[in-house]
Design an enzyme around this catalytic site. Structure first.
Site, PDB file in Angstrom:
ATOM      1  N   ASP A   9       0.771  -1.184  -0.033  1.00  0.00           N
ATOM      2  CA  ASP A   9      -0.199  -0.167   0.106  1.00  0.00           C
ATOM      3  C   ASP A   9       0.838   1.286  -0.147  1.00  0.00           C
ATOM      4  O   ASP A   9       2.021   1.126   0.223  1.00  0.00           O
ATOM      5  CB  ASP A   9      -0.931   0.088   1.150  1.00  0.00           C
ATOM      6  CG  ASP A   9      -1.774   1.250   1.382  1.00  0.00           C
ATOM      7  OD1 ASP A   9      -2.670   1.651   0.124  1.00  0.00           O
ATOM      8  OD2 ASP A   9      -1.879   1.800   2.406  1.00  0.00           O
ATOM      9  N   SER A  10       0.434   2.586  -0.246  1.00  0.00           N
ATOM     10  CA  SER A  10       1.133   3.572  -0.095  1.00  0.00           C
ATOM     11  C   SER A  10       1.468   3.795   1.119  1.00  0.00           C
ATOM     12  O   SER A  10       2.307   4.824   1.343  1.00  0.00           O
ATOM     13  CB  SER A  10       0.248   4.812  -0.782  1.00  0.00           C
ATOM     14  OG  SER A  10      -1.026   4.927  -0.024  1.00  0.00           O
ATOM     15  N   TYR A  41      -0.632   8.359  -2.733  1.00  0.00           N
ATOM     16  CA  TYR A  41      -0.507   8.339  -4.028  1.00  0.00           C
ATOM     17  C   TYR A  41      -1.560   9.016  -4.865  1.00  0.00           C
ATOM     18  O   TYR A  41      -1.630   9.043  -6.078  1.00  0.00           O
ATOM     19  CB  TYR A  41      -0.475   6.665  -4.221  1.00  0.00           C
ATOM     20  CG  TYR A  41       0.606   5.848  -4.098  1.00  0.00           C
ATOM     21  CD1 TYR A  41       1.723   6.525  -3.447  1.00  0.00           C
ATOM     22  CD2 TYR A  41       0.774   4.774  -4.643  1.00  0.00           C
ATOM     23  CE1 TYR A  41       2.792   5.762  -3.311  1.00  0.00           C
ATOM     24  CE2 TYR A  41       1.873   3.813  -4.311  1.00  0.00           C
ATOM     25  CZ  TYR A  41       2.797   4.471  -3.770  1.00  0.00           C
ATOM     26  OH  TYR A  41       4.005   3.684  -3.458  1.00  0.00           O
ATOM     27  N   GLY A  42      -2.713   9.211  -4.136  1.00  0.00           N
ATOM     28  CA  GLY A  42      -3.945   9.633  -4.786  1.00  0.00           C
ATOM     29  C   GLY A  42      -3.868  10.826  -5.759  1.00  0.00           C
ATOM     30  O   GLY A  42      -4.468  10.747  -6.962  1.00  0.00           O
ATOM     31  N   CYS A  72      -4.130  -1.292  -2.116  1.00  0.00           N
ATOM     32  CA  CYS A  72      -4.276   0.171  -2.237  1.00  0.00           C
ATOM     33  C   CYS A  72      -5.249   0.462  -3.742  1.00  0.00           C
ATOM     34  O   CYS A  72      -4.802  -0.385  -4.432  1.00  0.00           O
ATOM     35  CB  CYS A  72      -2.975   0.422  -2.715  1.00  0.00           C
ATOM     36  SG  CYS A  72      -2.691   2.239  -3.093  1.00  0.00           S
ATOM     37  N   ASN A  73      -6.360   1.019  -3.509  1.00  0.00           N
ATOM     38  CA  ASN A  73      -7.092   1.202  -4.633  1.00  0.00           C
ATOM     39  C   ASN A  73      -6.619   1.944  -5.658  1.00  0.00           C
ATOM     40  O   ASN A  73      -6.455   1.337  -6.970  1.00  0.00           O
ATOM     41  CB  ASN A  73      -8.615   1.880  -4.057  1.00  0.00           C
ATOM     42  CG  ASN A  73      -9.094   0.987  -3.091  1.00  0.00           C
ATOM     43  OD1 ASN A  73     -10.242   0.242  -3.584  1.00  0.00           O
ATOM     44  ND2 ASN A  73      -9.278   1.047  -1.806  1.00  0.00           N
ATOM     45  N   THR A  74      -5.889   2.943  -5.281  1.00  0.00           N
ATOM     46  CA  THR A  74      -5.103   3.740  -6.342  1.00  0.00           C
ATOM     47  C   THR A  74      -4.018   3.149  -7.165  1.00  0.00           C
ATOM     48  O   THR A  74      -4.108   3.081  -8.391  1.00  0.00           O
ATOM     49  CB  THR A  74      -4.487   5.090  -5.739  1.00  0.00           C
ATOM     50  OG1 THR A  74      -5.363   5.370  -4.659  1.00  0.00           O
ATOM     51  CG2 THR A  74      -3.738   6.055  -6.891  1.00  0.00           C
ATOM     52  N   GLU A 151      -2.944   9.091   7.690  1.00  0.00           N
ATOM     53  CA  GLU A 151      -1.509   8.939   7.991  1.00  0.00           C
ATOM     54  C   GLU A 151      -0.973   9.530   9.335  1.00  0.00           C
ATOM     55  O   GLU A 151       0.207   9.152   9.688  1.00  0.00           O
ATOM     56  CB  GLU A 151      -0.693   9.291   6.911  1.00  0.00           C
ATOM     57  CG  GLU A 151      -0.971   8.330   5.371  1.00  0.00           C
ATOM     58  CD  GLU A 151      -0.121   6.946   5.646  1.00  0.00           C
ATOM     59  OE1 GLU A 151       0.963   7.129   6.344  1.00  0.00           O
ATOM     60  OE2 GLU A 151      -0.755   6.087   5.147  1.00  0.00           O
ATOM     61  N   CYS A 183     -10.937   3.126  -0.664  1.00  0.00           N
ATOM     62  CA  CYS A 183      -9.433   3.307  -0.208  1.00  0.00           C
ATOM     63  C   CYS A 183      -9.174   2.743   0.971  1.00  0.00           C
ATOM     64  O   CYS A 183     -10.156   2.912   2.100  1.00  0.00           O
ATOM     65  CB  CYS A 183      -9.428   5.041   0.094  1.00  0.00           C
ATOM     66  SG  CYS A 183      -7.821   5.572   0.682  1.00  0.00           S
ATOM     67  N   THR A 184      -8.193   1.919   1.043  1.00  0.00           N
ATOM     68  CA  THR A 184      -7.850   1.115   2.406  1.00  0.00           C
ATOM     69  C   THR A 184      -7.453   1.866   3.260  1.00  0.00           C
ATOM     70  O   THR A 184      -7.523   1.450   4.525  1.00  0.00           O
ATOM     71  CB  THR A 184      -6.757   0.265   1.864  1.00  0.00           C
ATOM     72  OG1 THR A 184      -5.676   0.653   1.432  1.00  0.00           O
ATOM     73  CG2 THR A 184      -7.240  -1.031   0.982  1.00  0.00           C
ATOM     74  N   HIS A 185      -7.165   3.177   3.451  1.00  0.00           N
ATOM     75  CA  HIS A 185      -7.100   4.080   4.644  1.00  0.00           C
ATOM     76  C   HIS A 185      -8.394   4.454   5.403  1.00  0.00           C
ATOM     77  O   HIS A 185      -8.456   4.607   6.580  1.00  0.00           O
ATOM     78  CB  HIS A 185      -6.430   5.466   4.101  1.00  0.00           C
ATOM     79  CG  HIS A 185      -5.095   5.145   4.032  1.00  0.00           C
ATOM     80  ND1 HIS A 185      -4.376   4.751   2.772  1.00  0.00           N
ATOM     81  CD2 HIS A 185      -3.856   5.831   4.759  1.00  0.00           C
ATOM     82  CE1 HIS A 185      -3.161   4.965   2.795  1.00  0.00           C
ATOM     83  NE2 HIS A 185      -2.817   5.598   4.077  1.00  0.00           N
TER      84      HIS A 185
HETATM   85  N1  DGL Z   1      -4.531   3.454   0.521  1.00  0.00           N
HETATM   86  C1  DGL Z   1      -4.691   3.934  -0.828  1.00  0.00           C
HETATM   87  C2  DGL Z   1      -5.914   3.449  -1.451  1.00  0.00           C
HETATM   88  O1  DGL Z   1      -6.630   2.543  -1.140  1.00  0.00           O
HETATM   89  C3  DGL Z   1      -4.009   5.092  -1.107  1.00  0.00           C
HETATM   90  C4  DGL Z   1      -4.104   6.341  -0.554  1.00  0.00           C
HETATM   91  C5  DGL Z   1      -3.156   7.423  -1.034  1.00  0.00           C
HETATM   92  O2  DGL Z   1      -1.803   7.016  -1.128  1.00  0.00           O
HETATM   93  O3  DGL Z   1      -3.657   8.561  -1.566  1.00  0.00           O
HETATM   94  O4  DGL Z   1      -6.037   4.166  -2.636  1.00  0.00           O
END
Ligand code: DGL
Length: 274
Positions: A9-10, A41-42, A72-74, A151, A183-185
């Protein structure tokens, strides 16, 4: 011998998937990489997200992982197909599992999706949901302010609640009954999100379904950890950012002690594997 499940993940968001993998597959060893130093990463261009994703994959391939979860979805949205082409182990992303769960859950067929700018702009959820069930109405919303909050470790403050409320306000008139946390966050701030959308909306985290898919793939390919293997494997965690901050969040979320090592991906990567 191949060992362990690579999870990337990011940053700390993929820990929501780790938690489910540990719950559903307690014999599997996890080797995690969180690219915290370059998170989020978004907002980054797809080409850069693809490059960073490959650097993490390349790093974890040194540990002879037997399967990879792009938690990570992105990264799933922009790099999954390329990663699948490049490596010969099973690769599982988070977008298909989350979409399937939402389709199973919705009664009104009005589904919201929140995610990073990169994920929403890619249209990956909308395409996946409609490919599986064309009758689903999809309401997508980018929430770029949420990942930096998570974060920073600020999961429950008044400030977090306020930012979540403001971010989700555009969804309030859409009458959705299901909201994909794309988004996994976001599962880390699920309480604030649930409060913002109200109790009538089911929140979908792809973590459960992703772990279930991993379990099914390993089982189908006869790749599950040996029955007589270690009962509580020692997981490994790597971050490109502060190991202390990562460890704090990981121990809080997973409720187990974790050892974290710092790795600078810019210096170790030479893309020689691909
Ligand atoms: N957790 C990530 C996701 O699922 C990335 C969030 C990010 O880095 O912007 O997209």
């Amino acid at each position: 011998m191949q060992q362990g499940i690579g999870i990337i993940d990011s940053g700390v968001g993929g820990l929501t998937v780790v938690k489910e993998v540990i719950r559903q597959l307690p014999r599997e060893k996890i080797i995690y990489f969180g690219d915290t130093a370059r998170c989020p990463y978004g907002p980054r261009p797809p080409e850069e997200v693809r490059k960073f994703t490959f650097q993490m994959v390349e790093y974890l391939m040194n540990y002879q992982i037997k399967a990879l979860v792009i938690a990570c979805n992105t990264a799933t949205a922009v790099a999954m197909q390329d990663v699948v082409r490049e490596i010969s182990i099973p690769v599982i992303g988070v977008i298909e599992p989350g979409s399937r769960t939402a389709i199973k859950e919705t009664r009104t067929h009005r589904v919201g999706v929140i995610g990073t700018t990169g994920t929403i702009q890619s249209g990956a959820y909308e395409n996946t949901l409609k490919r599986i069930n064309p009758g689903i109405e999809v309401y997508s919303l980018a929430c770029p302010r949420l990942v930096p909050l998570v974060e920073s470790g600020d999961l429950t403050s008044q400030h977090t609640k306020k930012v979540v409320n403001e971010s989700l306000a555009p969804l309030s008139d859409e009458n959705i009954d299901t909201l994909i946390l794309g988004c996994t966050h976001y599962p880390l701030i699920a309480d604030a999100i649930q409060e913002a959308v109200g109790p009538g909306v089911s929140l979908i985290s792809s973590a459960d379904e992703t772990a279930r898919e991993l379990s099914a793939v390993l089982s189908y390919r006869n790749m599950l950890a040996e029955q007589n293997g270690i009962e509580s494997p020692e997981h490994r965690f790597f971050t490109s950012g502060s190991p202390q901050a990562f460890q704090k969040m990981a121990e809080q979320w997973l409720a187990i002690p974790v050892q974290v090592s710092q790795v600078d991906l810019e210096t170790v990567s030479n893309r020689s594997t691909f």
